[in-house]
Design a protein around this motif. Structure first.
Motif, PDB file in Angstrom:
ATOM      1  N   UNK A 120      12.357  -1.123 -20.868  1.00 16.91           N
ATOM      2  CA  UNK A 120      12.249  -2.355 -20.109  1.00 16.91           C
ATOM      3  C   UNK A 120      13.472  -2.495 -19.209  1.00 16.91           C
ATOM      4  N   UNK A 121      13.527  -3.581 -18.479  1.00 14.40           N
ATOM      5  CA  UNK A 121      14.706  -3.817 -17.655  1.00 14.40           C
ATOM      6  C   UNK A 121      15.940  -3.905 -18.554  1.00 14.40           C
ATOM      7  N   UNK A 122      17.000  -3.289 -18.076  1.00  7.02           N
ATOM      8  CA  UNK A 122      18.264  -3.291 -18.818  1.00  7.02           C
ATOM      9  C   UNK A 122      19.372  -3.158 -17.785  1.00  7.02           C
ATOM     10  N   UNK A 123      19.979  -4.287 -17.442  1.00  2.11           N
ATOM     11  CA  UNK A 123      20.985  -4.276 -16.387  1.00  2.11           C
ATOM     12  C   UNK A 123      22.311  -3.669 -16.831  1.00  2.11           C
ATOM     13  N   UNK A 124      22.366  -3.211 -18.088  1.00  2.00           N
ATOM     14  CA  UNK A 124      23.538  -2.477 -18.564  1.00  2.00           C
ATOM     15  C   UNK A 124      23.165  -1.035 -18.906  1.00  2.00           C
ATOM     16  N   UNK A 125      22.043  -0.583 -18.393  1.00  2.00           N
ATOM     17  CA  UNK A 125      21.552   0.775 -18.613  1.00  2.00           C
ATOM     18  C   UNK A 125      22.575   1.783 -18.107  1.00  2.00           C
ATOM     19  N   UNK A 126      22.822   2.804 -18.927  1.00  2.00           N
ATOM     20  CA  UNK A 126      23.761   3.845 -18.509  1.00  2.00           C
ATOM     21  C   UNK A 126      23.282   5.207 -19.026  1.00  2.00           C
ATOM     22  N   UNK A 127      24.048   6.216 -18.724  1.00  2.00           N
ATOM     23  CA  UNK A 127      23.665   7.577 -19.087  1.00  2.00           C
ATOM     24  C   UNK A 127      23.499   7.747 -20.595  1.00  2.00           C
ATOM     25  N   UNK A 128      24.379   7.170 -21.378  1.00  3.67           N
ATOM     26  CA  UNK A 128      24.276   7.318 -22.835  1.00  3.67           C
ATOM     27  C   UNK A 128      22.989   6.699 -23.377  1.00  3.67           C
ATOM     28  N   UNK A 129      22.584   5.541 -22.846  1.00  2.00           N
ATOM     29  CA  UNK A 129      21.313   4.928 -23.270  1.00  2.00           C
ATOM     30  C   UNK A 129      20.141   5.807 -22.856  1.00  2.00           C
ATOM     31  N   UNK A 130      20.211   6.388 -21.677  1.00  2.00           N
ATOM     32  CA  UNK A 130      19.165   7.294 -21.219  1.00  2.00           C
ATOM     33  C   UNK A 130      19.067   8.499 -22.148  1.00  2.00           C
ATOM     34  N   UNK A 131      20.192   9.076 -22.485  1.00  2.00           N
ATOM     35  CA  UNK A 131      20.213  10.231 -23.387  1.00  2.00           C
ATOM     36  C   UNK A 131      19.623   9.865 -24.744  1.00  2.00           C
ATOM     37  N   UNK A 132      20.065   8.734 -25.299  1.00  2.00           N
ATOM     38  CA  UNK A 132      19.560   8.319 -26.612  1.00  2.00           C
ATOM     39  C   UNK A 132      18.067   8.035 -26.575  1.00  2.00           C
ATOM     40  N   UNK A 133      17.587   7.424 -25.503  1.00  2.00           N
ATOM     41  CA  UNK A 133      16.154   7.156 -25.373  1.00  2.00           C
ATOM     42  C   UNK A 133      15.373   8.463 -25.294  1.00  2.00           C
ATOM     43  N   UNK A 134      15.901   9.428 -24.558  1.00  2.00           N
ATOM     44  CA  UNK A 134      15.257  10.743 -24.478  1.00  2.00           C
ATOM     45  C   UNK A 134      15.165  11.376 -25.859  1.00  2.00           C
ATOM     46  N   UNK A 135      16.246  11.313 -26.613  1.00  2.00           N
ATOM     47  CA  UNK A 135      16.228  11.868 -27.970  1.00  2.00           C
ATOM     48  C   UNK A 135      15.251  11.101 -28.861  1.00  2.00           C
ATOM     49  N   UNK A 136      15.215   9.778 -28.711  1.00  2.00           N
ATOM     50  CA  UNK A 136      14.316   8.957 -29.532  1.00  2.00           C
ATOM     51  C   UNK A 136      12.857   9.257 -29.242  1.00  2.00           C
ATOM     52  N   UNK A 137      12.551   9.640 -28.014  1.00  2.00           N
ATOM     53  CA  UNK A 137      11.165   9.922 -27.636  1.00  2.00           C
ATOM     54  C   UNK A 137      10.567  11.130 -28.351  1.00  2.00           C
ATOM     55  N   UNK A 138      11.388  11.971 -28.905  1.00  2.00           N
ATOM     56  CA  UNK A 138      10.898  13.169 -29.582  1.00  2.00           C
ATOM     57  C   UNK A 138      10.052  12.780 -30.790  1.00  2.00           C
ATOM     58  N   UNK A 139       8.736  12.740 -30.594  1.00  2.00           N
ATOM     59  CA  UNK A 139       7.809  12.383 -31.667  1.00  2.00           C
ATOM     60  C   UNK A 139       7.507  10.902 -31.777  1.00  2.00           C
ATOM     61  N   UNK A 140       8.123  10.070 -30.942  1.00  2.00           N
ATOM     62  CA  UNK A 140       7.907   8.620 -31.018  1.00  2.00           C
ATOM     63  C   UNK A 140       6.831   8.179 -30.028  1.00  2.00           C
ATOM     64  N   UNK A 141       6.266   7.019 -30.282  1.00  2.00           N
ATOM     65  CA  UNK A 141       5.325   6.375 -29.362  1.00  2.00           C
ATOM     66  C   UNK A 141       6.133   5.672 -28.278  1.00  2.00           C
ATOM     67  N   UNK A 142       5.714   5.822 -27.028  1.00  2.00           N
ATOM     68  CA  UNK A 142       6.420   5.227 -25.897  1.00  2.00           C
ATOM     69  C   UNK A 142       5.674   3.995 -25.410  1.00  2.00           C
ATOM     70  N   UNK A 143       6.379   2.867 -25.310  1.00  2.00           N
ATOM     71  CA  UNK A 143       5.801   1.606 -24.849  1.00  2.00           C
ATOM     72  C   UNK A 143       6.694   1.057 -23.743  1.00  2.00           C
ATOM     73  N   UNK A 144       6.080   0.624 -22.660  1.00  2.00           N
ATOM     74  CA  UNK A 144       6.815  -0.004 -21.563  1.00  2.00           C
ATOM     75  C   UNK A 144       6.384  -1.457 -21.442  1.00  2.00           C
ATOM     76  N   UNK A 145       7.329  -2.343 -21.177  1.00  2.00           N
ATOM     77  CA  UNK A 145       6.975  -3.757 -21.049  1.00  2.00           C
ATOM     78  C   UNK A 145       6.183  -4.032 -19.785  1.00  2.00           C
ATOM     79  N   UNK A 146       6.533  -3.333 -18.696  1.00  2.00           N
ATOM     80  CA  UNK A 146       5.837  -3.534 -17.436  1.00  2.00           C
ATOM     81  C   UNK A 146       6.237  -2.430 -16.469  1.00  2.00           C
ATOM     82  N   UNK A 147       5.395  -2.169 -15.467  1.00  2.00           N
ATOM     83  CA  UNK A 147       5.671  -1.070 -14.536  1.00  2.00           C
ATOM     84  C   UNK A 147       6.376  -1.492 -13.240  1.00  2.00           C
ATOM     85  N   UNK A 148       6.774  -2.751 -13.134  1.00  2.00           N
ATOM     86  CA  UNK A 148       7.335  -3.231 -11.870  1.00  2.00           C
ATOM     87  C   UNK A 148       8.635  -2.515 -11.522  1.00  2.00           C
ATOM     88  N   UNK A 149       8.580  -1.708 -10.476  1.00  2.00           N
ATOM     89  CA  UNK A 149       9.775  -0.959 -10.046  1.00  2.00           C
ATOM     90  C   UNK A 149      10.820  -1.872  -9.426  1.00  2.00           C
TER      91      UNK A 149
END
Length: 169
Positions: A120-149
């Motif tokens: 979801x929107x995260x105005x403090x999003x950074x590289x470490x959160x991206x990395x952790x999310x990528x690792x978490x996705x391994x075998x996990x279900x992915x859910x997005x709150x909304x697609x608004x770019x």
């Protein structure tokens, strides 16, 4: 053609940023006066409906929390119904986390423990959160709150949840 009920988008339709669009509050009132039930919907996942009602009241809209639905509340309800005991890794802001906790969702910051990843929107999003999310996705279900770019802000659009969703997913 006659309509019985009306669903109105909030962001960019009734308000832009923190400013009401001229005439929007009066239009909502006229719909009610015409006997229409009104539901306001927002793709902003950072506030609960009760918080949205308070904020909209400050902007001149007379709405009750039960007349507001947000993508964050929908996401929280979905996860509570479909993944009630699954450890959930969230890339998102405090308001979304609170909505999820209020529905009993088990939040985890451990990517290896995650069975669900929410982006979801995260105005403090950074590289470490991206990395952790990528690792978490391994075998996990992915859910997005909304697609608004983008989000309609007062001066010009700003990045929205969809930008984070695209980065994570």
């Amino acid at each position: 053609m006659t309509f019985g009920n009306v669903i109105l988008d909030v962001d960019g339709t009734l308000v832009r940023g923190d400013e009401p669009i001229p005439g929007a509050a009066d239009a909502v009132e006229r719909l009610r006066e015409a006997g229409r039930d009104v539901l306001l919907f927002s793709n902003n996942p950072t506030r609960a409906p009760v918080d949205y009602a308070d904020w909209l009241a400050e902007l001149g809209f007379a709405v009750a929390p039960e007349e507001i639905l947000t993508c964050g509340a929908v996401t929280a309800d979905y996860l509570a119904a479909e993944f009630p005991v699954s450890p959930t890794f969230v890339v998102g802001e405090r308001g979304l986390r609170a909505l999820l906790r209020d529905r009993g969702i088990d939040l985890t910051s451990d990517p290896d423990a995650a069975e669900v990843v929410v982006a979801s929107i995260d105005r403090e999003f950074d590289y470490d959160r991206l990395r952790d999310a990528l690792w978490a996705l391994d075998g996990a279900t992915f859910v997005a709150t909304d697609p608004d770019r983008t989000i309609p802000a007062v001066d010009r659009p700003v990045p929205g949840s969809g930008a984070i969703v695209a980065a994570v997913g």
